[in-house]
Design a protein around this motif. Structure first.
Motif, PDB file in Angstrom:
ATOM      1  N   ILE A 238      22.279  26.035-102.678  1.00  0.00           N
ATOM      2  CA  ILE A 238      23.020  26.979-103.519  1.00  0.00           C
ATOM      3  C   ILE A 238      22.887  26.540-104.977  1.00  0.00           C
ATOM      4  CG2 ILE A 238      25.250  28.050-103.972  1.00  0.00           C
ATOM      5  CD1 ILE A 238      26.043  27.215-101.072  1.00  0.00           C
TER       6      ILE A 238
ATOM      7  N   SER B 268      29.366  27.369 -98.789  1.00  0.00           N
ATOM      8  CA  SER B 268      29.492  27.941-100.141  1.00  0.00           C
ATOM      9  C   SER B 268      29.507  26.881-101.241  1.00  0.00           C
ATOM     10  CB  SER B 268      30.746  28.810-100.282  1.00  0.00           C
ATOM     11  OG  SER B 268      31.840  28.041-100.718  1.00  0.00           O
ATOM     12  N   CYS B 269      29.329  27.358-102.472  1.00  0.00           N
ATOM     13  CA  CYS B 269      29.293  26.463-103.631  1.00  0.00           C
ATOM     14  C   CYS B 269      30.650  25.840-103.901  1.00  0.00           C
ATOM     15  CB  CYS B 269      28.775  27.207-104.854  1.00  0.00           C
ATOM     16  SG  CYS B 269      29.701  28.697-105.253  1.00  0.00           S
TER      17      CYS B 269
ATOM     18  N   CYS C 127      23.824  30.631 -99.409  1.00  0.00           N
ATOM     19  CA  CYS C 127      25.161  31.198 -99.623  1.00  0.00           C
ATOM     20  C   CYS C 127      25.760  31.726 -98.328  1.00  0.00           C
ATOM     21  CB  CYS C 127      25.100  32.335-100.631  1.00  0.00           C
ATOM     22  SG  CYS C 127      24.551  31.806-102.251  1.00  0.00           S
TER      23      CYS C 127
ATOM     24  N   CYS D 251      29.312  33.581 -97.381  1.00  0.00           N
ATOM     25  CA  CYS D 251      30.186  33.678 -98.547  1.00  0.00           C
ATOM     26  C   CYS D 251      30.045  35.042 -99.190  1.00  0.00           C
ATOM     27  CB  CYS D 251      29.875  32.583 -99.558  1.00  0.00           C
ATOM     28  SG  CYS D 251      30.747  32.809-101.103  1.00  0.00           S
ATOM     29  N   ALA D 252      28.797  35.474 -99.396  1.00  0.00           N
ATOM     30  CA  ALA D 252      28.571  36.792 -99.989  1.00  0.00           C
ATOM     31  C   ALA D 252      28.060  37.762 -98.944  1.00  0.00           C
ATOM     32  CB  ALA D 252      27.585  36.689-101.142  1.00  0.00           C
TER      33      ALA D 252
ATOM     34  N   HIS E 151      24.495  26.363-107.739  1.00  0.00           N
ATOM     35  CA  HIS E 151      25.443  25.486-108.456  1.00  0.00           C
ATOM     36  C   HIS E 151      25.522  24.093-107.848  1.00  0.00           C
ATOM     37  CE1 HIS E 151      26.343  29.353-110.017  1.00  0.00           C
ATOM     38  NE2 HIS E 151      26.855  29.767-108.880  1.00  0.00           N
TER      39      HIS E 151
ATOM     40  N   HIS F 230      29.924  31.842-110.711  1.00  0.00           N
ATOM     41  CA  HIS F 230      30.400  30.497-110.382  1.00  0.00           C
ATOM     42  C   HIS F 230      29.638  29.385-111.092  1.00  0.00           C
ATOM     43  CE1 HIS F 230      32.323  32.884-107.189  1.00  0.00           C
ATOM     44  NE2 HIS F 230      33.329  32.101-107.523  1.00  0.00           N
TER      45      HIS F 230
ATOM     46  N   ASN G  80      35.206  31.053-101.849  1.00  0.00           N
ATOM     47  CA  ASN G  80      36.088  31.286-102.988  1.00  0.00           C
ATOM     48  C   ASN G  80      36.637  32.703-103.122  1.00  0.00           C
ATOM     49  OD1 ASN G  80      33.707  32.586-103.928  1.00  0.00           O
ATOM     50  ND2 ASN G  80      33.003  30.627-104.749  1.00  0.00           N
TER      51      ASN G  80
ATOM     52  N   HIS H 224      20.994  33.350-102.192  1.00  0.00           N
ATOM     53  CA  HIS H 224      21.853  34.437-101.707  1.00  0.00           C
ATOM     54  C   HIS H 224      21.272  35.168-100.490  1.00  0.00           C
ATOM     55  CE1 HIS H 224      24.063  33.875-105.395  1.00  0.00           C
ATOM     56  NE2 HIS H 224      24.916  34.817-105.057  1.00  0.00           N
TER      57      HIS H 224
ATOM     58  N   ASP I  14      25.307  33.938-112.616  1.00  0.00           N
ATOM     59  CA  ASP I  14      26.226  33.957-111.481  1.00  0.00           C
ATOM     60  C   ASP I  14      27.586  33.481-111.959  1.00  0.00           C
ATOM     61  OD1 ASP I  14      25.994  33.832-108.203  1.00  0.00           O
ATOM     62  OD2 ASP I  14      27.567  32.545-109.012  1.00  0.00           O
TER      63      ASP I  14
ATOM     64  N   ARG J 246      34.449  41.465 -98.411  1.00  0.00           N
ATOM     65  CA  ARG J 246      33.505  40.500 -98.969  1.00  0.00           C
ATOM     66  C   ARG J 246      32.627  39.885 -97.874  1.00  0.00           C
ATOM     67  NH1 ARG J 246      31.448  37.850-103.837  1.00  0.00           N
ATOM     68  NH2 ARG J 246      30.929  35.736-103.260  1.00  0.00           N
TER      69      ARG J 246
END
Ligand code: SF4
Lengths: 467, 207
Positions: free
Chosen positions: A107, A345-346, A406, A409-410, A109, A130, A428, A63, A128, A434
């Motif tokens: 990442i 991203s994941c 990440c 994405c975050a 995941h 996800h 996502n 992250h 997390d 965001r």
């Protein structure tokens, strides 16, 4: 007692049944990341406890890490300190860490799947939301909070209530340019962001089975955006093929035994659910979000909807989203210039995603006024993309080719969309703010994101060829 | 964990549907080594815009000081599993949140931290919000966990459901890890039986 895949998975992990319908579930694989991992360890230690099974626990730095070349430059205030603390805790506890210098870092995941940490039939818990991503491998996986992670560190178990099952069948032949991302956006548009609450989502149907294992992960990834913590897929031969030979996957005799166990586990399950949703994929077009909730979805050529017809709750949300996104009912997304494209991203940063995106970029240039970046999901994916020449295609077109994590994405690693700017993202979540202050995010597939980078707006690259 | 039995206190309403945890606590407050002090981050970018207080945001209403109960719209705190959302709500001073429904992660995280999530019918929640707003916070709300009721000063009283386990844990302020560790024999036995059946699960320390 029902005998669905979910039930088989659940039952085999029950250590004890507690009062009130709560089961104590054995955790086969536990994963933590840098944003909250240090907190879980420090709480555990403050309580005078230690990690029961470090060999079943992994840490991943994703992250907060810079995605700039060689990880140089500022990230976010406090970020490096948290990463250091996480490195220290994992080292002290003997937990394997995919840290900043690890060539297989990525990442969480994505790493858990490609390292064979997540496998069919395993329970995989991660700090997390996800975590549901690896349900695509036939694992029982869901996301937890810091307190629950601390509980798992101490006991290797989690307290949980068996969810109901929503069986989601995607039927029909996938049209050109329609893949996992479009299917999941279409599902969320149908059932809403709370439609899956209380359910595990089980995906099936010929439209779903036609997807690659990676693309199935995209569908599982966004189950939480439909309100569901768990997504599961009955594993098939393709799943086993995907898992074979991975670093933590069983080898030799163990592999044969595991394979036999998994086949038996998946064989002859009841194909029912407490709720059944069917979606005909044969008429789908690429799906894009227009608003600030993952359920605010339209087909790429459809007009932005009018809140007037919606019920009260939806209407006020839609009105707020329209104003936040700078849109009006009836608008076409293709009329709005974009400033950012984020492929990462994941959800969509695996090798297949990058391959499909590259097809729309090859020999072309990123439009003026657009900042486009590709952030591969892991070091392995990054290397593979470089070997296959994909990286060069992106770089030649004017994309930034970044280090895995990440990223945008975050937006907690220094990568952000500018104030009020518009971004097409393969991630996502399109929530307000965001990706940055007043950032306007449109979620879409890697193909659409890539085509948008080149066109400078959201376009349907198959428009001419679609019947 | 501090036990929760009952409270009688001031409530503030925040009735928008589907508020996600990204709105509750934004990125800058996530970077923390501590669970404490996050109250200042709660809805920070809705309370303040360009450094100025947003006067019509409910938390900033002149009477809405020191609230203990949050009344919220449906699917409150959906989205990310960040436990910071719960910590910030608690650090702001809330002891209970009343809503027609909650995001899954938030509800579970709330239980673990001693925050009571109360689910009532949508019209009941709306009634509470109206009564509180119209009386400018003078009508207090009484939440009793043993009775499983939410009562407005001038009535009515609503009953809510809660699962046995979290109820007991909240009432006694129990540490769940301690409780689970009482099952250590069962955990050991599970692993011992399971290991020969699924040897690939139990990796060795030296990997
Ligand atoms: S890529 Fe995005 S959604 Fe996935 S784990 Fe990272 S921050 Fe979360």
């Amino acid at each position: 007692m029902a005998d669905r895949y979910l039930d088989r998975l659940w039952d085999m992990h029950v250590v004890a049944s507690l009062p009130g319908g709560v089961d104590l579930i054995h955790v086969d694989r536990h994963l933590l990341h840098d944003l909250t991992g240090a907190l879980a360890f420090s709480s555990l230690k403050a309580g005078g406890r230690s990690v029961r099974h470090p060999e079943l626990t992994w840490g991943v730095v994703d992250h907060l890490i810079s995605s700039k070349k060689d990880r140089v430059g500022p990230t976010i205030e406090g970020g490096p300190g948290l990463i250091e603390a996480f490195e220290q805790h994992t080292a002290e506890s003997g937990v394997r860490l995919f840290g900043p210098a690890d060539r297989d870092q990525g990442i969480v995941h994505i790493v858990s799947a490609e390292q064979g940490i997540a496998l069919p039939g395993l329970s995989v818990l991660c700090i997390d939301s996800h975590a549901c991503t690896v349900g695509a491998l036939g694992a029982l996986a869901w996301g937890i909070g810091v307190s629950e992670a601390e509980h798992i560190l101490a006991t290797q178990t989690i307290r949980a209530t068996r969810p109901k099952l929503m069986r989601v069948e995607f039927n029909g032949k996938l049209p050109q340019g329609v893949g996992g991302k479009d299917l999941i956006l279409a599902l969320i548009a149908r059932i809403g962001t709370s439609g899956g609450r209380g359910y595990a989502l089980e995906y099936d149907g010929d439209g779903f089975r036609a997807l690659s294992v990676e693309d199935r992960m995209t569908l599982c990834n966004m189950a939480i955006e439909a309100g569901s913590e768990i997504a599961i897929v009955r594993p098939d031969e393709e799943t086993f093929e995907y898992c074979k030979g991975r670093a933590y996957a069983p080898k030799g005799e163990d592999w044969d035994k595991a394979l036999a166990t998994w086949r038996a586990l998946a064989d002859g399950c009841e194909k029912t659910g407490d709720e059944i949703v069917t979606i005909d994929v044969s008429r789908l077009t690429p799906q894009v979000t227009w608003g600030t909730s993952p359920q605010q979805v339209i087909g790429i050529d459809d007009p932005v909807p009018d809140p007037a017809g919606a019920d009260d709750r939806l209407r006020s949300q839609m009105e707020r989203a329209l104003s936040y996104m700078g849109l009006k009912p009836g608008d076409r997304l293709s009329d709005f210039p974009i400033q950012h494209v984020f492929i990462g991203s994941c959800t969509n940063a695996r090798i297949g995603d990058l391959r499909r995106a590259a097809l729309h970029v090859k020999g072309r240039k990123v439009a003026e006024g657009v900042r486009a970046m590709v952030v591969p999901g892991s070091g392995r994916i990054r290397r593979q993309a470089e070997e296959e020449g994909l990286a060069q295609i992106f770089i030649n077109a004017g994309f930034e080719w970044r280090e895995p994590g990440c990223s945008m994405c975050a937006a907690v690693n220094g990568d952000m969309v500018g104030v009020g700017e518009r971004c097409v993202a393969t991630s996502n979540r399109n929530f307000e703010g965001r990706q940055g202050e007043r950032a306007r995010t449109h979620l879409a597939s890697p193909e659409i994101a890539a085509a948008a980078a080149v066109a400078g707006r959201i376009v349907d690259p198959w428009r001419e060829t679609r019947q | 964990m501090t036990p929760f039995t009952e409270i009688r206190g001031k409530a503030v309403p925040l009735m928008m549907a589907d508020i996600d945890t990204d709105q509750m606590i934004t990125r800058e407050f996530l970077i923390t080594k501590s669970r404490k002090g996050l109250g200042r981050g709660l809805f920070h970018h809705w309370r303040f815009v360009d450094g100025k207080r947003v006067e019509n945001f409910p938390f900033n209403w002149d009477w809405a000081t020191d609230p203990q109960i949050l009344i919220a719209g449906p699917n409150f705190a959906c989205g990310s599993s960040r436990e910071h959302a719960v910590w910030s709500v608690m650090d702001y001073g809330f002891k209970a949140v009343i809503a027609p429904s909650f995001g899954v992660h938030f509800r579970r995280n709330a239980y673990k931290n001693g925050l009571l999530p109360v689910i009532l019918e949508a019209n009941e929640v709306e009634h509470l919000a109206e009564a509180v707003t119209q009386s400018r916070g003078k009508q207090l709300i009484h939440v009793s966990l043993p009775q499983q009721t939410v009562t407005l000063d001038d009535g009515p009283s609503y009953r809510f459901e809660i699962e046995e386990e979290p109820k007991a844990a909240l009432l006694e302020g129990l540490d769940e890890i301690g409780l689970t560790l009482r099952h250590t024999t069962a955990i050991d036995a599970f692993q011992k039986n399971d290991a020969p059946l699924r040897p690939w699960v139990y990796l060795r320390n030296d990997r």
